[in-house]
Scaffold this motif. Sequence first.
Motif, PDB file in Angstrom:
ATOM      1  N   GLY A  65      -8.051  -0.443   5.357  1.00  0.00           N
ATOM      2  CA  GLY A  65      -6.664  -0.495   5.824  1.00  0.00           C
ATOM      3  C   GLY A  65      -5.708   0.164   4.855  1.00  0.00           C
ATOM      4  N   PHE A  66      -6.246   0.750   3.792  1.00  0.00           N
ATOM      5  CA  PHE A  66      -5.404   1.357   2.751  1.00  0.00           C
ATOM      6  C   PHE A  66      -4.937   2.765   3.127  1.00  0.00           C
ATOM      7  N   ALA A  67      -5.805   3.536   3.779  1.00  0.00           N
ATOM      8  CA  ALA A  67      -5.570   4.980   3.901  1.00  0.00           C
ATOM      9  C   ALA A  67      -4.276   5.317   4.633  1.00  0.00           C
ATOM     10  N   LEU A  68      -4.012   4.641   5.759  1.00  0.00           N
ATOM     11  CA  LEU A  68      -2.837   5.021   6.555  1.00  0.00           C
ATOM     12  C   LEU A  68      -1.535   4.703   5.815  1.00  0.00           C
TER      13      LEU A  68
ATOM     14  N   VAL B 223       7.300   4.793 -10.175  1.00  0.00           N
ATOM     15  CA  VAL B 223       7.010   3.436  -9.733  1.00  0.00           C
ATOM     16  C   VAL B 223       7.354   3.310  -8.242  1.00  0.00           C
ATOM     17  N   GLY B 224       6.450   2.738  -7.468  1.00  0.00           N
ATOM     18  CA  GLY B 224       6.718   2.456  -6.051  1.00  0.00           C
ATOM     19  C   GLY B 224       7.296   1.053  -5.918  1.00  0.00           C
ATOM     20  N   VAL B 225       8.147   0.874  -4.909  1.00  0.00           N
ATOM     21  CA  VAL B 225       8.820  -0.417  -4.785  1.00  0.00           C
ATOM     22  C   VAL B 225       8.604  -0.994  -3.393  1.00  0.00           C
TER      23      VAL B 225
ATOM     24  N   THR C  66      -5.004  -4.479  -4.817  1.00  0.00           N
ATOM     25  CA  THR C  66      -5.469  -3.090  -4.739  1.00  0.00           C
ATOM     26  C   THR C  66      -4.822  -2.256  -5.848  1.00  0.00           C
ATOM     27  N   ALA C  67      -3.518  -2.427  -6.010  1.00  0.00           N
ATOM     28  CA  ALA C  67      -2.795  -1.672  -7.046  1.00  0.00           C
ATOM     29  C   ALA C  67      -3.245  -2.099  -8.439  1.00  0.00           C
ATOM     30  N   MET C  68      -3.542  -3.381  -8.581  1.00  0.00           N
ATOM     31  CA  MET C  68      -3.974  -3.903  -9.883  1.00  0.00           C
ATOM     32  C   MET C  68      -5.306  -3.262 -10.292  1.00  0.00           C
TER      33      MET C  68
ATOM     34  N   HIS D 215       0.834  -1.214   0.000  1.00  0.00           N
ATOM     35  CA  HIS D 215       0.000   0.000   0.000  1.00  0.00           C
ATOM     36  C   HIS D 215       0.869   1.264   0.000  1.00  0.00           C
ATOM     37  N   MET D 216       1.983   1.224   0.738  1.00  0.00           N
ATOM     38  CA  MET D 216       2.848   2.407   0.763  1.00  0.00           C
ATOM     39  C   MET D 216       3.465   2.630  -0.617  1.00  0.00           C
ATOM     40  N   ALA D 217       3.916   1.547  -1.231  1.00  0.00           N
ATOM     41  CA  ALA D 217       4.470   1.663  -2.579  1.00  0.00           C
ATOM     42  C   ALA D 217       3.400   2.228  -3.524  1.00  0.00           C
TER      43      ALA D 217
END
Lengths: 571, 188
Positions: free
Chosen positions: A419-422, A67-69, A87-89, A55-57
């Motif tokens: 649980g995504f927001a934080l 791009v997040g890693v 979620t990212a997909m 989620h942070m990436a």
Amino acid sequence: MQLTGAEIIWESLLREGVDVLFGYPGGAILPTYDALSKYPQIHHVLVRHEQNAAHMADGYARASGKVGVCMVTSGPGATNLTTGLATAMMDSSGIVAITGQVPTKAIGSDAFQETDVTGVTLPVTKHNYLVSRVEDLAQTIHEAFHIARTGRPGPVLIDVPRDLQNARTEFVYPTTPVRLPGYRPKPSGSPEQIRRAAALINAAKQPVVLAGHGITISGAQDELLEFVEKTGIPVSTTLLGISSIAESHPLCLGMMGMHGEAYTNLAIQDSDLVFAIGMRFDDRVTGNLAKYLPHADVIHVDIDAAEIGKNVPTDIGIVGDAKAVLQQILPLVEPGERSDWLNKINEWRNEVRARDIIHQEFPDDILLAPHVMHELWRVTGGAVLVTTDVGQHQMWEAQYFRHDRRNQLITSGGLGTMGFALPACMGAKFAQPNEEIWCVVGDGGIQMSIPELATLVQENLDVKIAIINNGFLGMVRQWQELMYDRRYIATPLLQPDFVKLAEAYGIMGMRVTRQTELAPAITRARAHRGPVLIDFRVEEDTNVFPMVGPGRALHDMIRRPLHLVATEAAQ
Amino acid sequence: MKHTLVALVENKPGVLNRVASLFRRRNFNIVSLAVGETETPEVSRMTIVVDASRTNAALVEQNLLKLVNVIAVQDVTDEPVVARDLALIKVKANRETRSEIMQFVDIYRAKIVDVSAESLIVEVTGPEAKLQTLLDLLRPFGILEMVRTGRVALVRGSGAYAGNGHRRNGNGEEARTPVPGADGREGV
Ligand SMILES: Cc1ncc(C[n+]2csc(CCOP(=O)(O)OP(=O)(O)O)c2C)c(N)n1
């Protein structure tokens, strides 16, 4: 230069411009972590649960356009990632995940912490790799970044067996652009289709633009604005399309769909032409498909050809990047005289205003989530980036915070991942350290990612957390109220004392229970350097309206009652 | 109506799994799937038959193209193609029935590839319709076992897969693809 696989991973990440990544170590990725000591230029953020690394990436990617890693170990580390990948997909967010795998020889033997990670993540990644030779590692990373960021972005996973991390080979990072025989995203639209689309647009009497996440991803905000102003066609956005156009713009109709404003959904259903760009007609925006767009022709622009015609029959499909296609079509469209259409929409809009909670008076101790969103917007002047979780507060934020700046809202739209927001707000803070970032989250959702408060403190991140505390899994309670005869099964929620909890982590905590406390608390939080958590105690049993019930037509909404809250709160 | 798609895919481990997994997760109804080598060692060829009354063939095509390892896809349904299916049919046969079976086999230009006291194995190649009629004729004798390869197809003439006929990644422009039955609005 002879390097180990582990060193090759870091050297390659550096060459892809990576200076921060989110991860969690373990046996199968340990050689790579060990080599990190030689790369002080790369900052590793130790999360408290691997899902949050993804989620942070993801938050980092959405806030930066880069791009997040994330990096985790084999087995449980990798399986913990899956929700973040999914979620990212769903939201087309470009991330690269590197997972350790058991040594090549042990693969298939049910070794300790072995999971078939490429198998498990196949449906939730844009592409994935199991590296079989250390010689392939650099090329694989090069390809992964290319695939993650181009076309319709998405997560790419690279599974690296432990022995390859220790093996040595000559390191040469590919400098040529990636060329893959089966992967060539199409940049611009076919001129013939564009010409036909422009003709339909110019002839339309009651057109609307439906703008999705594709506008932000391709950076087409200028082109969208120019299109809207040149043609005078109003535009509505999806949840992820929010802030692709300023919501104060007179031609912006705001968010469409299940909790879209009534005038927005009515305009869409009444339209004779829909020009959809970078959105995918998710069931949350269409309502019942059989009753969707009864009068409209559909022009659908998407970079992903498989989206065209997937849910809604399309009259003209245009495959291409939103920005390029808008640039192509701009010279061909003409200003139109559509004052009847706009007047009609404005009549609906005025009628909606009368029902607006913000325009109603309540006693000071009746604190409603919309009050919080409205004040957050007003006090900050809207000059902040917001991440939201999933549930009622997410919809209220979309409705009551006015998003006038670009890329201002990061939320889990497609998967709806609590649980995504934080973690997303933490990733976003690394991408935009100078932005003021607010995490708006329910009392349920925050408890899914609460361990990350420790990460927040360890990283000394200055983000503000607004818990919209209604004592319930609110959105589910709403459905139980409206569809399950008020049987509130498994939705009342016990919470810790969030203020004390914040303090336990070394975070400044506040509680707000009245409307008049809103502005002072928000102001104090902003003035404080460092993380702040505010526990907003809002009314428990209020509902998000309008609402298009499941299976209902988009125009068939439960409206916001004229005195909704006064009556509900009195009960 | 059945649609025949030809996909050229990278000959790498796991590609078949990616294709099969795609069909499963998108709930695509696939009648048959045949995979084999091509004239180029790095490329495999898949022939996929889709029941278009239940699954939108254009969506299958576009989703296949999204897979990074899929190089090209062509719907050859309306092309002049040579399409073949092969079946091996083990059928009960005794002294009385054997010659009758052999007559059918002859008429259908099939072959007997194994004979035992109580059975025959018939090998037949051709379009599905031909296989189906032969099967229907043999069924009364008692079919013990059967296997079919599924359809494989090549477009007639000298064009090859690199030719223009193939829809490559991203060229979904003309895709006017209503989803039949999804919302009652058939066609556009
Ligand atoms: C991981 C996950 N589990 C379950 C759900 C189903 N769900 C959607 S909204 C919601 C309630 C959220 O409650 P809360 O976080 O308190 O926010 P509120 O709706 O009250 O604003 C639930 C359980 C979900 N979206 N994600």
